[in-house]
Design a protein around this motif. Structure first.
Motif, PDB file in Angstrom:
ATOM      1  N   ARG A  56     -15.350  53.543 -67.727  1.00 21.41           N
ATOM      2  CA  ARG A  56     -14.322  54.595 -67.793  1.00 21.41           C
ATOM      3  C   ARG A  56     -13.158  54.124 -68.658  1.00 21.41           C
ATOM      4  O   ARG A  56     -12.600  54.885 -69.459  1.00 21.41           O
ATOM      5  CB  ARG A  56     -13.849  54.906 -66.369  1.00 21.41           C
ATOM      6  CG  ARG A  56     -12.723  55.938 -66.303  1.00 21.41           C
ATOM      7  CD  ARG A  56     -13.218  57.343 -66.674  1.00 21.41           C
ATOM      8  NE  ARG A  56     -12.120  58.282 -66.729  1.00 21.41           N
ATOM      9  CZ  ARG A  56     -11.577  58.880 -65.671  1.00 21.41           C
ATOM     10  NH1 ARG A  56     -12.063  58.628 -64.445  1.00 21.41           N
ATOM     11  NH2 ARG A  56     -10.604  59.741 -65.799  1.00 21.41           N
TER      12      ARG A  56
ATOM     13  N   GLY B  16     -16.551  51.479 -63.536  1.00 20.55           N
ATOM     14  CA  GLY B  16     -15.095  51.473 -63.678  1.00 20.55           C
ATOM     15  C   GLY B  16     -14.653  51.021 -65.055  1.00 20.55           C
ATOM     16  O   GLY B  16     -13.819  51.666 -65.705  1.00 20.55           O
ATOM     17  N   PHE B  17     -15.213  49.910 -65.531  1.00 27.06           N
ATOM     18  CA  PHE B  17     -14.832  49.428 -66.856  1.00 27.06           C
ATOM     19  C   PHE B  17     -15.347  50.362 -67.950  1.00 27.06           C
ATOM     20  O   PHE B  17     -14.712  50.495 -69.002  1.00 27.06           O
ATOM     21  CB  PHE B  17     -15.342  48.007 -67.073  1.00 27.06           C
ATOM     22  CG  PHE B  17     -14.511  46.954 -66.391  1.00 27.06           C
ATOM     23  CD1 PHE B  17     -13.141  46.870 -66.617  1.00 27.06           C
ATOM     24  CD2 PHE B  17     -15.077  46.051 -65.522  1.00 27.06           C
ATOM     25  CE1 PHE B  17     -12.357  45.914 -65.987  1.00 27.06           C
ATOM     26  CE2 PHE B  17     -14.316  45.082 -64.883  1.00 27.06           C
ATOM     27  CZ  PHE B  17     -12.949  45.020 -65.115  1.00 27.06           C
TER      28      PHE B  17
ATOM     29  N   TYR C 289     -11.054  49.083 -55.930  1.00 29.50           N
ATOM     30  CA  TYR C 289     -11.638  49.959 -54.919  1.00 29.50           C
ATOM     31  C   TYR C 289     -11.237  49.450 -53.539  1.00 29.50           C
ATOM     32  O   TYR C 289     -11.666  48.376 -53.106  1.00 29.50           O
ATOM     33  CB  TYR C 289     -13.165  50.003 -55.039  1.00 29.50           C
ATOM     34  CG  TYR C 289     -13.846  50.781 -53.927  1.00 29.50           C
ATOM     35  CD1 TYR C 289     -13.668  52.160 -53.807  1.00 29.50           C
ATOM     36  CD2 TYR C 289     -14.658  50.136 -52.998  1.00 29.50           C
ATOM     37  CE1 TYR C 289     -14.272  52.879 -52.789  1.00 29.50           C
ATOM     38  CE2 TYR C 289     -15.275  50.846 -51.974  1.00 29.50           C
ATOM     39  CZ  TYR C 289     -15.076  52.218 -51.866  1.00 29.50           C
ATOM     40  OH  TYR C 289     -15.680  52.918 -50.853  1.00 29.50           O
TER      41      TYR C 289
ATOM     42  N   VAL D 111     -10.139  47.379 -62.596  1.00 26.65           N
ATOM     43  CA  VAL D 111     -10.905  48.270 -61.725  1.00 26.65           C
ATOM     44  C   VAL D 111     -10.643  47.866 -60.279  1.00 26.65           C
ATOM     45  O   VAL D 111     -10.708  46.681 -59.939  1.00 26.65           O
ATOM     46  CB  VAL D 111     -12.410  48.196 -62.026  1.00 26.65           C
ATOM     47  CG1 VAL D 111     -13.197  49.089 -61.070  1.00 26.65           C
ATOM     48  CG2 VAL D 111     -12.679  48.604 -63.469  1.00 26.65           C
TER      49      VAL D 111
ATOM     50  N   ASN E 243     -11.696  57.897 -60.653  1.00 33.88           N
ATOM     51  CA  ASN E 243     -13.080  58.368 -60.566  1.00 33.88           C
ATOM     52  C   ASN E 243     -13.266  59.118 -59.257  1.00 33.88           C
ATOM     53  O   ASN E 243     -12.627  58.796 -58.247  1.00 33.88           O
ATOM     54  CB  ASN E 243     -14.063  57.197 -60.644  1.00 33.88           C
ATOM     55  CG  ASN E 243     -14.126  56.592 -62.031  1.00 33.88           C
ATOM     56  OD1 ASN E 243     -14.002  57.294 -63.031  1.00 33.88           O
ATOM     57  ND2 ASN E 243     -14.315  55.283 -62.100  1.00 33.88           N
TER      58      ASN E 243
ATOM     59  N   VAL F  65      -8.310  51.645 -63.149  1.00 32.76           N
ATOM     60  CA  VAL F  65      -9.383  52.574 -62.812  1.00 32.76           C
ATOM     61  C   VAL F  65      -9.572  52.522 -61.301  1.00 32.76           C
ATOM     62  O   VAL F  65      -9.977  51.496 -60.744  1.00 32.76           O
ATOM     63  CB  VAL F  65     -10.693  52.205 -63.523  1.00 32.76           C
ATOM     64  CG1 VAL F  65     -11.782  53.205 -63.164  1.00 32.76           C
ATOM     65  CG2 VAL F  65     -10.480  52.159 -65.032  1.00 32.76           C
ATOM     66  N   ASP F  66      -9.263  53.613 -60.637  1.00 28.54           N
ATOM     67  CA  ASP F  66      -9.376  53.705 -59.185  1.00 28.54           C
ATOM     68  C   ASP F  66     -10.719  54.343 -58.836  1.00 28.54           C
ATOM     69  O   ASP F  66     -10.948  55.513 -59.093  1.00 28.54           O
ATOM     70  CB  ASP F  66      -8.224  54.535 -58.621  1.00 28.54           C
ATOM     71  CG  ASP F  66      -8.229  54.589 -57.106  1.00 28.54           C
ATOM     72  OD1 ASP F  66      -9.116  53.962 -56.492  1.00 28.54           O
ATOM     73  OD2 ASP F  66      -7.358  55.263 -56.534  1.00 28.54           O
ATOM     74  N   ASN F  67     -11.610  53.524 -58.242  1.00 28.88           N
ATOM     75  CA  ASN F  67     -12.949  54.009 -57.888  1.00 28.88           C
ATOM     76  C   ASN F  67     -12.933  54.780 -56.572  1.00 28.88           C
ATOM     77  O   ASN F  67     -13.625  54.440 -55.616  1.00 28.88           O
ATOM     78  CB  ASN F  67     -13.925  52.835 -57.797  1.00 28.88           C
ATOM     79  CG  ASN F  67     -14.628  52.560 -59.112  1.00 28.88           C
ATOM     80  OD1 ASN F  67     -14.852  53.459 -59.910  1.00 28.88           O
ATOM     81  ND2 ASN F  67     -14.977  51.301 -59.344  1.00 28.88           N
TER      82      ASN F  67
ATOM     83  N   GLY G  41     -18.049  47.979 -60.672  1.00 26.67           N
ATOM     84  CA  GLY G  41     -17.358  47.355 -61.792  1.00 26.67           C
ATOM     85  C   GLY G  41     -17.815  47.906 -63.124  1.00 26.67           C
ATOM     86  O   GLY G  41     -17.000  48.171 -64.015  1.00 26.67           O
TER      87      GLY G  41
END
Length: 753
Positions: free
Chosen positions: A298, A295-296, A234, A232, A286, A262-264, A292
């Motif tokens: 997702r 993101g996780f 950001y 994750v 997202n 996972v790009d927040n 976190g």
């Protein structure tokens, strides 16, 4: 799977010298030398040059410098090297300077005949030097042989604690090159030691990224398990790029890794970087920053859908093609050229790792070894090291306090070389941190995903939930290491106070433990009151809001604002004071750093004092310290000790006075604290590090605390502080009553998809 394959405990299976330079971070090998006349460089191997008559000793140094070899096994040892002198290798029992077995290695410049090996302890030396001038040396030994000739080995121990040393005499300025030392369970003949692939069980080594050392690690008799990697990120473009580059160099087949980022909703160019430089990575975007936990989650939801058909959008950027999973994203993507539906098999393991973690080549493979060693293990975590002090172990898992606010780490601020008592290859733990943990993907269907905590406590709660609901274990693989910038003086807890307060309360509520819940609420209230006593009303508000949002059921990301005034440096602090008071302060206290952990070796105090004197020569600078001893430098105009023991010193007339009158001494200290709170000694106090002690923060009307590369400035307002204290106490009474009357459902800890 049983403990079938590891030939030893706590031993790196294929240690090598492929480090930029031998320093504290090179935990696997340490230089022991009492003189500075040597150099270490990297040139396709470790290069060591000794200019002094005393030898250099290179010693294996992970977890107390010991390896644990099984008494009934035979082992093979080998080294690739180039040297103009003889080298010496010794196998030692810990605490002994006499080797159980030693080998003399000939110079690589010598031409050895068939009969010359007798002079070198009957060592077989391969004259076919595949690496140019590199010598290939090999020998075998049995630990059981040491029982007859040594008093050091304990015949009753199945695992014998030993360590290895390589001794390099004076090289007269020439370099010795060490390409790799191998220690393995012996199942090979001498001729095939350096061509081992044909003798190993068949394992998948198709990836060109795996060298012969990785092939020597027999973790599975068929192939390396496939792993889904979840990261994750950001707005940390550089961090994610560094981590993904490290992934390409680890000792694990790249074709067995499925990497998901996972790009927040980053805005710093992270999305462009991933498309252009890492097209092999699957990006899950997202639409907002979900932290976190979000993101996780997702990532977990994506894994749960991998056995089902899901849409994949084909994105084309010029000549670059990339597949991006938008199955949970409802936004439009006009750049998609077509949509395909795929049905992927769920990998058996998933690896969660922080985007700013620094990993080792062997970080992942030891986590895999832990899960494969025992089916009862559901999660295996890494050991977190301090990136700024690379040989310091900060945390090796831990436990949440059962009835109080916070957690207890298995290890905290301990040098790895001092852990002489450790002999296990893994520890059972209450939790493993998501900075690096490997889990069986089947658990997400059994226990659900993370609670909507946004930040903090989410990984701890999930690990404890796994153990409670499945009966499986969470362990820490002690050979799996990552390096991380730690919370503390460099990354102080500010807004995290809110998430810790709210999330800890929710954790104990999910356990249906009202007694613990009330204790945590009282503790967090007291922590908030302490923040008021040092002028940081915004941090106090975070604790109060955490309690309130827990009771109201507000989770996820919440808006949090700081009340402090942020300034870049000392000139801005002095100008800000002058703007409201028409002059520079008459007296400024500068508090020195408290201990070696916070002290990074830079004279921040001296720089602060020099700037104050340059801008306002009339200002009196008082240096204050919690350590009243001769080691403290005296750079200010005056010095003041803040050591609490100095308060009671004049009253210690009789020898044991301070023992019988501890309560009296505590009262004196409390009086001093109250006096400093209402009657500060100066106009400003500067703390060049994060500090929450009451007296240092109240030496001046203004307090400037260095945090996150800038100063946060607070001003004393005793009337407002007393009013806020009474308000918090009043609110807490009603909140405690609400907790007593509430009903909590332990089954609510299962978070559905």
């Amino acid at each position: 799977m049983s403990n079938r394959y590891p030939a030893w405990n706590n031993m790196i299976a294929y240690p090598d010298f492929e480090v930029d330079f031998l320093n504290e971070k090179s935990l696997f090998w340490r230089i022991e030398a009492s003189h500075p006349f040597y150099t270490v460089n990297k040139y396709e191997a470790l290069k060591v040059s000794n200019y002094y008559h005393e030898p250099i000793v290179i010693k294996n140094g992970l977890w107390g410098s010991r390896i644990f070899l099984e008494s009934d096994k035979h082992y093979a040892i080998g080294l690739k090297y180039k040297s103009n002198i003889r080298l010496y290798i010794g196998l030692y029992q810990h605490g002994s300077n006499t080797p159980l077995k030693n080998w003399v290695l000939p110079p690589s410049t010598e031409n050895l005949g068939n009969n010359d090996s007798v002079a070198y302890n009957s060592i077989s030396v391969d004259s076919n030097r595949a690496d140019g001038q590199m010598m290939q040396w090999h020998d075998t030994f049995s630990v059981h042989d040491f029982f007859n000739g040594s008093l050091f080995c304990n015949k009753n121990l199945h695992l014998q604690p030993l360590h290895i040393k390589i001794v390099i005499p004076d090289t007269a300025g020439e370099f010795v090159e060490l390409a790799g030392l191998y220690l393995e369970e012996s199942y090979l003949d001498r001729e095939s030691f350096f061509n081992r692939d044909s003798k190993l069980p068949k394992i998948d080594t198709k990836s060109s990224n795996i060298d012969s050392r990785a092939s020597g690690m027999d973790i599975c008799s068929t192939q390396f398990p496939e792993i889904a990697v979840g990261i994750v990120t950001y707005n940390r473009e550089k961090n994610i790029a560094t981590l993904l580059e490290q992934m390409k160099k680890i000792n694990y087949p790249l074709d067995r890794l499925k990497i998901f980022v996972v790009d927040n909703a980053s805005t710093d160019g992270t999305d462009t970087l991933l498309k252009q430089k890492f097209p092999e990575v699957t990006v899950l975007r997202n639409s907002e920053n979900l932290g976190g936990a979000g993101g996780f989650n997702r990532f977990f939801k994506h894994l749960a859908s991998m056995n089902q058909q899901r849409p994949i959008l084909k994105i084309q950027q010029g000549s670059l093609n990339q597949e991006i999973d938008y199955s949970n994203d409802e936004s439009d993507h006009p750049e998609a050229v077509n949509t395909e539906f795929v049905n992927n098999q769920l990998p058996p393991f998933g690896w969660l790792i922080d985007d700013d973690a620094v990993i080792d080549k062997n970080t992942l493979i030891y986590l895999v070894r832990a899960l494969l060693s025992d089916d009862s293990i559901a999660v295996a975590g890494s050991v977190m090291m301090d990136l700024e002090n690379p040989s310091t172990v900060y945390e090796a898992g831990g436990d949440l306090f059962k009835d109080s606010f916070g957690w207890r780490a298995n290890i905290l601020h301990t040098d790895a070389g001092n852990l002489m008592h450790v002999k296990e290859s893994m520890w059972d733990s209450g939790y493993a941190g998501a900075y690096s943990l490997l889990f069986r993907t089947e658990v997400i269907h059994k226990v659900g995903i993370w609670r909507d905590y946004f930040l903090h406590v989410d990984d701890c709660e999930w690990c404890i939930r796994i153990q409670r609901m499945t009966g499986k274990r969470v362990v820490i693989a002690l050979d799996s290491l990552i390096w991380h910038i730690l919370q503390g003086s460099k990354k102080p807890f500010t807004t995290l106070r809110y998430y810790e307060t709210r999330n800890f309360l929710d954790y104990f509520a999910s356990c249906d433990d009202k007694k613990a819940l009330l204790k945590v609420m009282v503790q967090t209230m007291l922590m908030g009151l302490k923040q008021l006593s040092i002028k940081r009303d915004d941090l106090c508000h975070f604790h109060s809001k955490g309690i309130e949002d827990f009771l109201e059921g507000r989770f996820g990301k919440q808006p949090l604002e700081r009340s402090a005034l942020f300034l870049s440096g000392i000139p801005d602090l002095l100008d800000e004071y002058k703007k409201y008071n028409g002059r520079y302060p008459e007296k400024i206290f500068v508090v020195t750093e408290i201990n070696s952990y916070m002290n990074d070796g830079v004279d921040h105090e001296g720089s602060i004092i020099a700037q104050i004197r340059e801008i306002s020569p009339e200002t009196i600078v008082v240096e204050a310290s919690m350590n009243n001893d001769d080691r403290c430098l005296r750079r200010g105009d005056r010095f003041r000790s803040l050591d609490p023991s100095s308060i009671a010193f004049p009253f210690m007339i009789r020898k044991n006075f301070h023992v019988r009158n501890r309560l009296f001494i505590k009262i004196l200290i409390a009086i001093k604290m109250v006096k400093e709170f209402f009657l500060p000694s100066g106009e400003m106090v500067v703390l060049p590090f994060w500090n929450e002690s009451i007296v240092p923060n109240n030496l001046g009307i203004y307090t400037a605390v260095f945090e996150n590369g800038q100063y946060s400035l607070y001003k004393k307002n005793c009337t407002k502080a007393m009013r806020d204290i009474l308000k918090i106490i009043w609110q807490s009474c009603f909140q405690a009553l609400k907790i007593v009357r509430s009903k909590f459902n332990p089954k609510a800890s299962h978070v559905n998809f």
